[in-house]
Write an enzyme that holds these catalytic residues in place. Structure first.
Site, short mmCIF file in Angstrom:
data_model
loop_
_atom_site.label_atom_id
_atom_site.label_comp_id
_atom_site.label_asym_id
_atom_site.label_seq_id
_atom_site.Cartn_x
_atom_site.Cartn_y
_atom_site.Cartn_z
N ALA A 45 1.21 -1.26 0.07
CA ALA A 45 -0.30 0.17 0.08
C ALA A 45 0.99 1.62 0.12
O ALA A 45 2.03 0.71 0.93
CB ALA A 45 -1.15 -0.15 1.25
N GLU A 46 0.83 2.17 -1.32
CA GLU A 46 1.62 3.58 -0.86
C GLU A 46 2.09 4.47 -0.06
O GLU A 46 3.01 4.93 0.39
CB GLU A 46 1.95 3.59 -2.57
CG GLU A 46 0.90 4.56 -2.90
CD GLU A 46 -0.37 3.68 -3.59
OE1 GLU A 46 -0.28 2.29 -3.56
OE2 GLU A 46 -1.81 4.29 -4.03
N ASN A 47 0.31 4.33 0.84
CA ASN A 47 0.73 5.26 1.80
C ASN A 47 1.78 4.50 2.86
O ASN A 47 1.87 4.66 4.03
CB ASN A 47 -0.94 5.12 2.29
CG ASN A 47 -1.52 3.92 2.65
OD1 ASN A 47 -1.20 2.81 2.06
ND2 ASN A 47 -1.92 3.52 3.71
N GLY A 48 2.31 3.18 2.54
CA GLY A 48 3.79 3.02 3.42
C GLY A 48 3.41 1.38 4.41
O GLY A 48 3.19 1.35 5.65
N SER A 87 8.42 4.23 1.15
CA SER A 87 7.68 3.19 0.47
C SER A 87 7.61 3.95 -1.26
O SER A 87 7.91 3.05 -2.30
CB SER A 87 5.66 3.77 0.79
OG SER A 87 5.43 3.25 0.51
#
Lengths: 220, 217
Positions: A45-48, A87
């Site tokens: 998940a690119e938010n981390g 990320s």
């Protein structure tokens, strides 16, 4: 089989064991439902997060753990958390094996447009430009047409997401691959003749010999 | 001023027209107490640097509802209908930045780099007006550092010297923004004695934190 399930199941077969994969919003999100968990794939998940899992049991959601769409998720064993710089470092740095995204248009050169429509409200590209530019492999997973119009066009008229060529396009009708000489039709959906796919596609499709039907594995 | 201050004191520090970084991703990892207090104080003409604007009433949302923001630098305006309306009417100026570029521009400012070279955005609208640098045959966009007067960040835990630990995906932009502003104000969920956060879990050393919103008595 409904079109979205067909697309998601076919894309799931492209995922290699132990790979790091980022799934976009919409049809791409469905891909994880058709993936054999024993493959040891990690979803980013690119938010981390690396190792995102399904929605937690009812009443067990936590506001510190969401996916890039802001939905509550869980972790699989072996998951890790990252700040946003790390990320996106994974994404741009060649560590992300695959991203699966939707599109507004894809063209014969394999260019993708998926973030803006001139004259319409455009909320922003978010992480899409980094994902398409940086992932080792980019698969577009989308319905073949929108409002009766082909989304696969000779040349994108909408603003591009990246100048990078995508690797594969999977729709409910076909699997296509952009190459140097144009867009190749590799597979057709079960019971869909090549003529129908050509009729539904604004772009020119190159075929070499008989186009095989998509082979779908049994659901895990 | 002391490390621990009230939310009202924090708001008083931030003048109209300030450039403010606000961490968070779709409302997760946002210092909500400071946001509501800033909105309540009716700040004006802020330049807000934030990944997204979440929804009308979450994340940075209240700042737009209270007309505090003149310019927004973000990667996505989120699902915020107030932002959408203010952008359409021209009240709000918006600079859209790809998310990976946004965080690296902030990091560049925070770690003393003169800018970054990224392949993201080359050949797209994002490249308009920007310098292209070609290295070993590959094109990169030159993107400049992004710094702020204030960084408003949210942490899971804060100890008495300001060391911060974050939780899960609420980490996001927090540790990066904590490097990139003149004044860093943190709103932690809990305050703990020094030593309670193991050194390996401290992601923002307390020396970077100017103020911590005090625990309510």
């Amino acid at each position: 089989m409904n079109p979205k399930e067909l697309i998601a199941r076919r894309v799931a077969q492209e995922i290699a064991p132990r790979s790091l994969v980022n799934l976009g919003i919409g049809i791409p999100t469905l891909v994880s439902d058709y993936l054999d968990e024993s493959l040891g794939v990690f979803f980013q998940a690119e938010n981390g997060a690396v190792g995102m899992g399904h929605r937690p049991p009812e009443g067990m959601t936590d506001r510190h753990l969401t996916d890039a769409g802001g939905r509550f998720v869980s972790f699989v064993p072996g998951a890790s958390t990252l700040d946003s710089a790390f990320s996106f470092g994974l994404i741009r740095g060649g560590h992300l094996d695959l991203t699966v995204l939707g599109a507004l248009q894809v063209d014969e050169k394999g260019h993708l447009a998926n973030w803006a429509i001139p004259g319409h409200y455009t909320p922003g590209m978010g992480g899409a430009m980094d994902l398409v530019t940086g992932a080792k492999k980019v698969i577009v997973a989308m319905q073949h047409t929108a409002k009766g119009e082909s989304k696969i066009v000779p040349e994108c008229t909408l603003p591009l997401t990246s100048q990078r060529q995508v690797d594969l396009i999977v729709t409910e009708l076909a699997v296509m691959k952009p190459e140097e000489d144009g867009l190749h039709l590799l597979e057709r959906a079960p019971n869909v003749p090549v003529e129908v796919i050509r009729e539904m596609t604004a772009a020119t499709l190159i075929t070499s010999g008989e186009v095989p039907e998509m082979q779908l594995n049994a659901c895990p | 001023m002391h490390l621990a201050i009230s939310v009202e004191e924090a708001v008083d520090l931030i003048p109209d027209g300030a450039t403010v970084m606000l961490s968070g991703f779709m409302g997760v990892g946002v210092p909500d107490g400071i946001v509501h207090a800033l909105a309540g104080a009716g700040k004006r003409e802020l330049t807000l640097i934030s990944n997204d604007t979440a929804r009308d009433a979450t994340g940075p949302g209240p700042l737009f509802a209270a007309h505090c923001v003149k310019k927004l630098i973000c990667s996505h305006m989120g699902l915020n209908t107030i932002v959408q309306a203010q952008f359409a009417s021209g009240e709000l100026e918006v600079e859209l930045v790809p998310q990976g570029t946004l965080v690296e521009r902030i990091r560049a400012a925070g770690v003393g780099l003169g800018g970054i070279l990224t392949p993201t955005g080359v050949g797209t609208k994002v490249a308009e007006g920007k310098e292209i640098v070609t290295l070993d045959g590959k094109d990169f966009l030159l993107e400049k550092p992004l710094k702020a007067d204030f960084a408003l960040i949210a942490a899971r835990s804060c100890d008495y010297v300001g060391n911060l630990a974050y939780m899960l995906t609420a980490t996001n932009f927090n540790p990066i923004m904590a490097l990139a502003a003149e004044t860093v104000i943190c709103e932690p969920e809990e305050i703990v004695p020094v030593g309670m956060i193991p050194p390996d879990l401290v992601k923002t050393p307390g020396v970077l934190v100017d103020h911590v919103i005090r625990a309510s008595a």
